[in-house]
Design a protein around this motif. Structure first.
Motif, PDB file in Angstrom:
ATOM      1  N   LYS A 249      28.479  46.339  59.833  1.00 28.51           N
ATOM      2  CA  LYS A 249      29.147  45.593  60.562  1.00 28.51           C
ATOM      3  C   LYS A 249      28.265  45.756  62.034  1.00 28.51           C
ATOM      4  CE  LYS A 249      33.342  44.433  63.142  1.00 28.51           C
ATOM      5  NZ  LYS A 249      34.605  44.897  63.641  1.00 28.51           N
ATOM      6  N   LYS A 250      27.837  44.689  62.413  1.00 28.05           N
ATOM      7  CA  LYS A 250      26.972  44.771  63.892  1.00 28.05           C
ATOM      8  C   LYS A 250      27.857  44.770  64.850  1.00 28.05           C
ATOM      9  CE  LYS A 250      24.281  41.874  66.721  1.00 28.05           C
ATOM     10  NZ  LYS A 250      23.525  40.676  67.296  1.00 28.05           N
ATOM     11  N   THR A 251      27.511  45.639  65.957  1.00 33.16           N
ATOM     12  CA  THR A 251      28.503  45.839  67.060  1.00 33.16           C
ATOM     13  C   THR A 251      28.625  44.421  67.983  1.00 33.16           C
ATOM     14  OG1 THR A 251      28.154  48.229  67.179  1.00 33.16           O
ATOM     15  CG2 THR A 251      28.875  47.249  68.959  1.00 33.16           C
ATOM     16  N   ASN A 252      29.812  43.988  68.404  1.00 36.18           N
ATOM     17  CA  ASN A 252      30.044  42.931  69.312  1.00 36.18           C
ATOM     18  C   ASN A 252      29.558  43.538  70.800  1.00 36.18           C
ATOM     19  OD1 ASN A 252      30.703  40.889  71.192  1.00 36.18           O
ATOM     20  ND2 ASN A 252      32.242  40.348  69.612  1.00 36.18           N
ATOM     21  N   GLN A 253      28.455  42.909  71.281  1.00 33.92           N
ATOM     22  CA  GLN A 253      28.049  43.249  72.789  1.00 33.92           C
ATOM     23  C   GLN A 253      29.235  43.529  73.838  1.00 33.92           C
ATOM     24  OE1 GLN A 253      24.467  43.681  73.346  1.00 33.92           O
ATOM     25  NE2 GLN A 253      25.094  44.960  75.125  1.00 33.92           N
ATOM     26  N   SER A 254      30.275  42.590  73.451  1.00 32.32           N
ATOM     27  CA  SER A 254      31.463  42.667  74.511  1.00 32.32           C
ATOM     28  C   SER A 254      32.028  44.128  74.751  1.00 32.32           C
ATOM     29  CB  SER A 254      32.396  41.666  74.243  1.00 32.32           C
ATOM     30  OG  SER A 254      33.123  42.112  72.980  1.00 32.32           O
ATOM     31  N   ILE A 255      31.802  45.069  73.684  1.00 28.78           N
ATOM     32  CA  ILE A 255      32.353  46.312  73.631  1.00 28.78           C
ATOM     33  C   ILE A 255      31.419  47.118  75.075  1.00 28.78           C
ATOM     34  CG2 ILE A 255      30.817  47.511  72.152  1.00 28.78           C
ATOM     35  CD1 ILE A 255      33.567  48.777  71.235  1.00 28.78           C
ATOM     36  N   TRP A 256      30.357  46.691  75.280  1.00 28.41           N
ATOM     37  CA  TRP A 256      29.563  47.291  76.393  1.00 28.41           C
ATOM     38  C   TRP A 256      29.887  46.671  77.523  1.00 28.41           C
ATOM     39  CZ3 TRP A 256      27.506  51.856  75.319  1.00 28.41           C
ATOM     40  CH2 TRP A 256      27.385  52.164  73.690  1.00 28.41           C
TER      41      TRP A 256
END
Length: 316
Positions: free
Chosen positions: A5-12
């Motif tokens: 699963k690719k990480t959603n940039q919004s977590i950063w």
């Protein structure tokens, strides 16, 4: 890949500077399955999540480590960015375990680690249970089949339980020992109260080197450094694995198996710096963070700072 699963940039997220003053502005999320790495002169670090605690469940531990990778990401996001401009840090996503198939999750993790290494990216894998170590080592071995790999584990536990039917978070190093002709393993911070007599016998049978937690102290720094230095000199490359439950629960309450008698941050950082300066460290991971039992994100913050320090030591 079913388990990726690719990480959603919004977590950063965090305070915005528009000048990469903070980590969330420097780190970019990629799809490891399709990304083409730019092979230039910069150092690239790849964060890979191991969002799985099935091994902990099988080992009768406290569930919750599945959320460890994202907790570390969130605490890392707001830290100040003092890294070199040409030091690249990518979030390469996470390997998951949606159907309790730990073995397939481990295979997917091994392939992900191998892909990072083959692209000259330094992997920093965020756990998840310590069953990650079996997968992580196999990924390194796939990429470097003819190299002697030394394992340095900062941990309260040997994790050398024999496999009965299936692997767990307590069996990774036993599995590695069984599957390889050579087994080079140094464990720092072992606690007698957390390892039964049979585990000590298994360690002796496999020729494991270890230092118990009452000797793994800053007061014993010179002897610790000598032991670590001699071990590193005997192998071609080092895989470093850091089990957060090895730290005293004063620093790390949010783990699967907490202990008030664990080691302190100062000696751990000294060892990590020595390993990073050896030019032999090829990959590392941080495991067993359990956000369910954390207090004010103290353990996640510790894990994030360890990631930060490792990159700082290695960027050159």
């Amino acid at each position: 890949m079913k388990y990726y699963k690719k990480t959603n940039q919004s977590i950063w997220t965090g305070r915005a500077s528009h000048d990469q003053l903070y980590m969330h502005e420097k780190i970019r999320c990629i799809n490891l399955e399709s990304h083409v790495f730019d092979h230039d002169s910069s150092k690239i670090f790849g964060l890979l999540g191991y969002a799985c605690d099935e091994g902990v469940v099988r080992n009768q531990g406290r569930v919750g480590a599945v959320s460890g990778p994202d907790s570390i990401r969130k605490m890392l996001a707001s830290l100040s960015n003092h890294f070199k401009e040409d030091t690249q840090i990518v979030d390469a996503g996470s390997v998951t375990c949606p159907d309790k198939n730990l073995e397939q999750t481990q295979e997917s993790t091994s392939l992900s680690v191998q892909k990072l290494l083959s692209n000259k990216v330094f992997p920093i894998v965020l756990g998840g249970g310590h069953d990650l170590a079996y997968a992580h080592y196999r990924g390194i071995k796939k990429q470097y089949p003819n190299q002697t790999i030394g394992i340095i584990n900062l941990d309260a536990h040997f994790d050398l339980r024999q496999v009965i039917d299936q692997g767990t978070s307590g069996t990774p190093f036993y599995q590695i020992a069984q599957e390889n002709d050579t087994f080079n393993y140094l464990c720092l911070g072992i606690q007698k109260a957390s390892n039964n007599r049979e585990l000590y016998k298994t360690a002796a049978n496999f020729g494991v080197q270890y230092l118990e937690n009452d000797k793994y102290t800053i007061a014993n720094k010179s002897n610790v450094q000598q032991l670590v230095g001699d071990f590193m000199a005997s192998v071609d490359m080092i895989y470093l694995t850091i089990d957060i439950d090895g730290f005293s629960s004063v620093y790390a309450p949010g783990v699967s198996a907490p202990s008030p008698m664990g080691f302190a941050i100062d000696i751990a950082l000294d060892t990590i710096e020595q390993i990073c300066n050896s030019n032999k460290l090829i990959s590392c991971d941080i495991v067993e963070l359990n956000p369910i039992y954390d207090k004010d994100n103290a353990t996640a913050r510790l894990a994030a700072r360890l990631v930060y320090q490792i990159i700082q030591y290695l960027q050159g």
